[in-house]
Design an enzyme around this catalytic site. Structure first.
Site, PDB file in Angstrom:
ATOM      1  N   ASP A 131       3.806  -0.868  -8.018  1.00 62.28           N
ATOM      2  CA  ASP A 131       4.067  -2.312  -7.981  1.00 62.28           C
ATOM      3  C   ASP A 131       3.008  -3.132  -7.261  1.00 62.28           C
ATOM      4  O   ASP A 131       3.139  -4.345  -7.121  1.00 62.28           O
ATOM      5  CB  ASP A 131       5.466  -2.600  -7.407  1.00 62.28           C
ATOM      6  CG  ASP A 131       5.801  -1.760  -6.197  1.00 62.28           C
ATOM      7  OD1 ASP A 131       4.916  -1.033  -5.704  1.00 62.28           O
ATOM      8  OD2 ASP A 131       6.968  -1.835  -5.735  1.00 62.28           O
ATOM      9  N   HIS A 186      13.048   2.885   0.639  1.00 64.05           N
ATOM     10  CA  HIS A 186      13.745   1.870   1.451  1.00 64.05           C
ATOM     11  C   HIS A 186      15.061   2.399   2.031  1.00 64.05           C
ATOM     12  O   HIS A 186      15.653   1.759   2.898  1.00 64.05           O
ATOM     13  CB  HIS A 186      14.061   0.627   0.618  1.00 64.05           C
ATOM     14  CG  HIS A 186      12.862  -0.149   0.181  1.00 64.05           C
ATOM     15  ND1 HIS A 186      11.922  -0.621   1.088  1.00 64.05           N
ATOM     16  CD2 HIS A 186      12.428  -0.540  -1.043  1.00 64.05           C
ATOM     17  CE1 HIS A 186      10.971  -1.270   0.419  1.00 64.05           C
ATOM     18  NE2 HIS A 186      11.250  -1.232  -0.867  1.00 64.05           N
ATOM     19  N   HIS A 240       5.512  -2.199  -1.243  1.00 64.75           N
ATOM     20  CA  HIS A 240       6.436  -2.567  -0.162  1.00 64.75           C
ATOM     21  C   HIS A 240       6.413  -1.500   0.925  1.00 64.75           C
ATOM     22  O   HIS A 240       6.180  -0.328   0.649  1.00 64.75           O
ATOM     23  CB  HIS A 240       7.861  -2.697  -0.706  1.00 64.75           C
ATOM     24  CG  HIS A 240       7.977  -3.678  -1.830  1.00 64.75           C
ATOM     25  ND1 HIS A 240       8.052  -3.292  -3.151  1.00 64.75           N
ATOM     26  CD2 HIS A 240       8.007  -5.033  -1.820  1.00 64.75           C
ATOM     27  CE1 HIS A 240       8.134  -4.379  -3.918  1.00 64.75           C
ATOM     28  NE2 HIS A 240       8.109  -5.446  -3.136  1.00 64.75           N
TER      29      HIS A 240
HETATM   30 ZN   LIG Z   1       8.039  -1.380  -4.077  1.00 65.06          ZN
END
Ligand SMILES: [Zn+2]
Lengths: 225, 316
Positions: free
Chosen positions: B253, B127, B166
């Site tokens: 995740d 990220h 993500h």
């Molecule tokens: Zn993640």
């Protein structure tokens, strides 16, 4: 949320006595679809759209560079002859909500924005409205959307906001939508965090039901084969 | 059996995120003990952390950003750029150790000393933007590794496959105008997950157009959808791109028991995805692949996920 904040201020315009081919050229060059027509005092007198031009000009001319083709009788055609006079306008002090509701009612792609004297201040296009709506949703900032089912009674929203605030999480936005269960509302807080598992547990412990993401906004999940 | 490296170092536990934060040191100990308990340690080449030289970090991050992070750390700040990014006095140093450790693993693999490696590092990286910390990430470990590979002349075309649940916004943004690094990410649909980017129409810009690919997976979906999507979206893209080096952003995740997502990938599903990635590495990169830990927050599941991941790298 005033129109003034979201409109495009630098507007390309044309005079009523200008040639249609000139207007055509302006639309092409600036990649725009709406051309407000103003007089010498910047008073709005009409609007010309790419659609007007498409129907006014023959196929051999529309979309071409005028110099490259024989313009024939169309060379003298003026803006006044094909423009939409007195288009629906909006004021700089109207709100974005006004504009959204109005654009849904009358099918146009843009509103000229005029002041009380009728002078052109800007233009508000569907594109500008979308940009404003994206800003309202906050979805260009990184975050996570939750869906919470809430009974329609006093104080529920406060509980949700308190629970989230206690976790030191900022809000991007909160949407409240009707839900297909009677006396229920669906609340969608957009939270500016990646860290939602704890607040989810907390909300569940407070008695709220977290909506299955596949049920958000939808009465029924579309069946995919 | 492959010569597989495992990067793990207790200094990676020093980055503390305070109470109530999912990105905790126990994630790494769970991963390490999972590998140890399965009896895999004797089969692995253990690598330890090393501090990254600043100029490698600057291949990806703005110098002012690096200085800002260092200063925040020195000043005793508890968060950086967002309350998500909890930090302590050791965060800056640990982040440099994570980058350096990954570069060490990359060097061993690219030089042929090892076939592949798994880097169990913290803090994660995908990220992290050029000049902004985000989503628990400070330095983009994988992005820096890609630049390191290119600068060292080991490969021109580098593929990054990101299987964290993500979207790796940082990695995508760093390379989206670059045709020499292909970024592929499969993740929960951004309307339902942090950070809200990685839509399927995001395909890169300018010369980089077509060198970014995103597969979005709807909540509740799992093994079948992942397996099919990788075959449909990733494999053909790799046939065209022909990567010479392969990096994996490995986030655990997407597991069905991980509360950070609504994706239902099982442990077997993860193993299948990793085997698909090994297939790409074998076809294009002489089997060379470096996997770098991103997310994955279920402490009970991490041991088995890491065990399977490393077993596949070892091919045992
Ligand atoms: Zn993640």
């Amino acid at each position: 949320m005033f129109v003034q904040k979201s409109m495009t201020r630098k507007v390309i315009t044309v005079g009523p006595d200008s040639r249609v081919l000139e207007a055509h050229d302006l639309l092409q060059r600036h990649h725009i679809r709406h051309l407000p027509v103003v007089d010498s005092d910047n008073i709005l007198v009409g609007i010309i759209t790419d659609r007007d031009l498409r129907s006014a000009l023959p196929g051999g001319l529309y979309g071409k560079t005028p110099a490259s083709v024989d313009t024939g009788p169309y060379a003298d055609l003026t803006v006044r002859e094909i423009m939409t006079p007195k288009p629906v306008t909006i004021s700089p002090t109207n709100t974005i909500e006004d504009a959204l509701l109005l654009i849904q009612r009358i099918q146009v792609g843009a509103f000229p924005v005029v002041d009380e004297a009728g002078r052109l201040q800007g233009i508000l296009s569907v594109r500008d409205l979308l940009r404003a709506f994206i800003a309202v949703l906050g979805i260009e900032e990184p975050g996570t959307l939750l869906g919470i089912l809430v009974e329609e009674k006093l104080g529920q929203m406060k509980k949700i906001v308190d629970a989230i605030t206690e976790e030191n999480i900022s809000f991007g936005s909160i949407l409240v939508a009707r839900h297909w269960e009677p006396n229920m509302r669906a609340v969608f807080p957009y939270l500016l965090t990646n860290n939602v598992s704890r607040v989810k547990k907390k909300l569940t412990a407070l008695g709220f039901r977290l909506l299955d993401p596949m049920e958000w906004y939808m009465d029924r999940i579309p069946k995919v084969d | 059996m492959n010569r597989t490296g495992l990067l793990y170092d207790e200094r990676y536990l020093r980055h503390q995120t305070g109470p109530y934060h999912p990105e905790v040191p126990q994630r790494l100990t769970a991963i390490y003990f999972g590998i140890q308990k399965a009896g895999l340690l004797p089969k692995l080449t253990l690598l330890s952390a090393r501090r990254a030289e600043r100029h490698w970090v600057e291949m990806v991050h703005e110098r002012t950003y690096i200085e800002r992070l260092e200063a925040a750390c020195r000043s005793g700040a508890v968060a950086f750029d967002s309350p998500d990014n909890q930090m302590c006095a050791e965060t800056f140093e640990t982040a440099l150790l994570a980058v350096g450790g990954v570069l060490e693993a990359v060097e061993r693999v690219m030089s042929g000393e090892l076939d592949n490696a798994f880097c169990a590092v913290r803090p994660p990286g995908h990220h992290a933007e050029r000049s902004k910390a985000m989503g628990f990430c400070y330095f983009n470990n994988v992005a820096i590794a890609a630049r390191f590979i290119q600068q060292k002349g080991w490969a021109e075309r580098v593929a990054i496959v990101d299987i964290d649940v993500h979207h790796g916004n940082g990695t995508q943004h760093i390379f989206e105008q670059d045709a020499s690094v292909f970024y592929y990410s499969i993740h929960q649909h951004p309307s339902f997950a942090f950070p809200g980017t990685g839509r399927d129409f995001e395909i890169g810009y300018e010369v980089g157009q077509g060198y970014t690919k995103n597969t979005t997976v709807l909540p509740g979906m799992g093994d079948d959808v992942y397996g099919q999507a990788m075959e449909r979206d990733l494999l053909p893209a790799m046939e065209l791109f022909r990567p010479e080096a392969l990096l994996v952003s490995t986030g655990f995740d997407a597991h069905v028991d991980d509360e950070m997502s609504d994706i239902s990938l099982t442990s077997d599903g993860y193993a299948h995805v990793m085997r698909q990635i090994m297939g790409i590495a074998a076809r294009w990169c002489g089997g060379k692949v470096v996997s770098v830990l991103e997310g994955g927050y279920n402490i009970e599941r991490l041991p088995e996920l890491a065990r399977d991941h490393v077993s596949i790298l070892l091919d045992v």
